[in-house]
Design a protein around this motif. Structure first.
Motif, PDB file in Angstrom:
ATOM      1  N   ASP A   5       0.846  -1.183   0.000  1.00 29.73           N
ATOM      2  CA  ASP A   5       0.000   0.000   0.000  1.00 29.73           C
ATOM      3  C   ASP A   5       0.882   1.234   0.000  1.00 29.73           C
ATOM      4  O   ASP A   5       1.881   1.282   0.718  1.00 29.73           O
ATOM      5  CB  ASP A   5      -0.933   0.028   1.215  1.00 29.73           C
ATOM      6  CG  ASP A   5      -1.937   1.159   1.110  1.00 29.73           C
ATOM      7  OD1 ASP A   5      -2.667   1.205   0.088  1.00 29.73           O
ATOM      8  OD2 ASP A   5      -1.980   2.003   2.008  1.00 29.73           O
ATOM      9  N   GLU A   7       0.513   5.539   0.155  1.00 25.85           N
ATOM     10  CA  GLU A   7      -0.386   6.663   0.424  1.00 25.85           C
ATOM     11  C   GLU A   7       0.381   7.969   0.319  1.00 25.85           C
ATOM     12  O   GLU A   7       1.569   8.026   0.632  1.00 25.85           O
ATOM     13  CB  GLU A   7      -0.973   6.560   1.841  1.00 25.85           C
ATOM     14  CG  GLU A   7      -1.819   5.339   2.099  1.00 25.85           C
ATOM     15  CD  GLU A   7      -3.190   5.397   1.453  1.00 25.85           C
ATOM     16  OE1 GLU A   7      -3.669   6.509   1.148  1.00 25.85           O
ATOM     17  OE2 GLU A   7      -3.778   4.314   1.264  1.00 25.85           O
ATOM     18  N   ILE A  44      -0.658   7.664   8.975  1.00 27.34           N
ATOM     19  CA  ILE A  44      -0.531   7.240   7.573  1.00 27.34           C
ATOM     20  C   ILE A  44       0.375   6.015   7.469  1.00 27.34           C
ATOM     21  O   ILE A  44       0.076   5.072   6.739  1.00 27.34           O
ATOM     22  CB  ILE A  44      -0.023   8.396   6.693  1.00 27.34           C
ATOM     23  CG1 ILE A  44      -1.078   9.503   6.631  1.00 27.34           C
ATOM     24  CG2 ILE A  44       0.311   7.910   5.287  1.00 27.34           C
ATOM     25  CD1 ILE A  44      -0.611  10.793   5.994  1.00 27.34           C
ATOM     26  N   TRP A  47      -1.505   3.095   8.739  1.00 29.05           N
ATOM     27  CA  TRP A  47      -2.559   2.755   7.777  1.00 29.05           C
ATOM     28  C   TRP A  47      -1.987   1.928   6.623  1.00 29.05           C
ATOM     29  O   TRP A  47      -2.573   0.930   6.216  1.00 29.05           O
ATOM     30  CB  TRP A  47      -3.217   4.021   7.250  1.00 29.05           C
ATOM     31  CG  TRP A  47      -4.352   3.757   6.336  1.00 29.05           C
ATOM     32  CD1 TRP A  47      -4.309   3.693   4.968  1.00 29.05           C
ATOM     33  CD2 TRP A  47      -5.698   3.480   6.696  1.00 29.05           C
ATOM     34  NE1 TRP A  47      -5.545   3.410   4.463  1.00 29.05           N
ATOM     35  CE2 TRP A  47      -6.417   3.274   5.512  1.00 29.05           C
ATOM     36  CE3 TRP A  47      -6.352   3.390   7.921  1.00 29.05           C
ATOM     37  CZ2 TRP A  47      -7.778   2.984   5.503  1.00 29.05           C
ATOM     38  CZ3 TRP A  47      -7.709   3.102   7.914  1.00 29.05           C
ATOM     39  CH2 TRP A  47      -8.400   2.901   6.712  1.00 29.05           C
ATOM     40  N   THR A  48      -0.817   2.340   6.091  1.00 32.48           N
ATOM     41  CA  THR A  48      -0.234   1.576   4.982  1.00 32.48           C
ATOM     42  C   THR A  48       0.149   0.170   5.443  1.00 32.48           C
ATOM     43  O   THR A  48       0.004  -0.791   4.691  1.00 32.48           O
ATOM     44  CB  THR A  48       0.999   2.278   4.369  1.00 32.48           C
ATOM     45  OG1 THR A  48       2.038   2.381   5.321  1.00 32.48           O
ATOM     46  CG2 THR A  48       0.641   3.635   3.802  1.00 32.48           C
ATOM     47  N   TYR A 102       5.234  10.646  -0.363  1.00 34.75           N
ATOM     48  CA  TYR A 102       4.529   9.361  -0.321  1.00 34.75           C
ATOM     49  C   TYR A 102       5.206   8.436   0.673  1.00 34.75           C
ATOM     50  O   TYR A 102       6.422   8.476   0.857  1.00 34.75           O
ATOM     51  CB  TYR A 102       4.524   8.680  -1.695  1.00 34.75           C
ATOM     52  CG  TYR A 102       3.649   9.386  -2.695  1.00 34.75           C
ATOM     53  CD1 TYR A 102       2.331   9.009  -2.871  1.00 34.75           C
ATOM     54  CD2 TYR A 102       4.149  10.435  -3.442  1.00 34.75           C
ATOM     55  CE1 TYR A 102       1.525   9.664  -3.790  1.00 34.75           C
ATOM     56  CE2 TYR A 102       3.356  11.104  -4.358  1.00 34.75           C
ATOM     57  CZ  TYR A 102       2.040  10.705  -4.523  1.00 34.75           C
ATOM     58  OH  TYR A 102       1.255  11.362  -5.424  1.00 34.75           O
TER      59      TYR A 102
END
Length: 163
Positions: A5, A7, A44, A47-48, A102
């Motif tokens: 993932d 983000e 973040i 989350w990834t 990112y």
């Protein structure tokens, strides 16, 4: 399989809802003890990691467990590095920044250390042909592989299975 993932680093709305409904109690506590200026990037990054785990298990985000994924020490380590590799059994995690602004995480289960390749391409036709060859070569039958392309960079991860 490999779950990846990526983000963009941006202000996140509804962090409190996500923390209460998708993260473990341990992660919520760690989040609340972080300095305010690290909370967004910590969320973040976590989350990834959470999404990469769910993708590696072929589950939807809401169908997975509430494993602890927030690791404030890893966030700080990644700030000056190209990538960070660590294991929290049964998973291996590779956290990386594929381009400025990112953050990404790859997650997979393996008994062996991963082999990581970062390949940059200039977007020309010649590099597109080479890029496709790299993608084809990353798919041998005896290895699990994961690929992700972002801003003309391919991130490839291979990990062999024990015989």
């Amino acid at each position: 399989s490999v779950g990846i993932d990526i983000e963009s680093i941006r202000p996140i709305k509804n962090i409190n809802w996500a923390l209460e409904n998708l993260f473990s109690a341990g992660d919520r506590e760690k989040y609340r003890t972080l300095p305010v200026d690290l909370r967004n990037i910590a969320f973040i990054t976590a989350w990834t990691k959470k999404e990469a785990i769910q993708k590696s298990l072929d589950l939807g985000l809401g169908r997975g467990g509430r494993e602890n994924v927030l690791d404030s020490e890893r966030i700080l380590d990644l700030s000056g590095a190209r990538y960070d590799v660590h294991q929290r059994k049964p998973f291996w995690f590779i956290q990386f920044s594929p381009a400025p602004g990112y953050i990404g995480t790859a997650a997979f289960i393996s008994e062996r250390n991963p082999v990581i390749q970062f390949l940059d391409f200039d977007g020309s036709q010649a590099s597109a042909v080479f890029e496709q060859k790299i993608i084809d070569d990353m798919q041998p039958t005896h290895l699990d592989s994961g690929l992700r392309k972002q801003n003309n960079r391919i991130i490839g991860i291979q990990h062999g299975k024990q015989n």
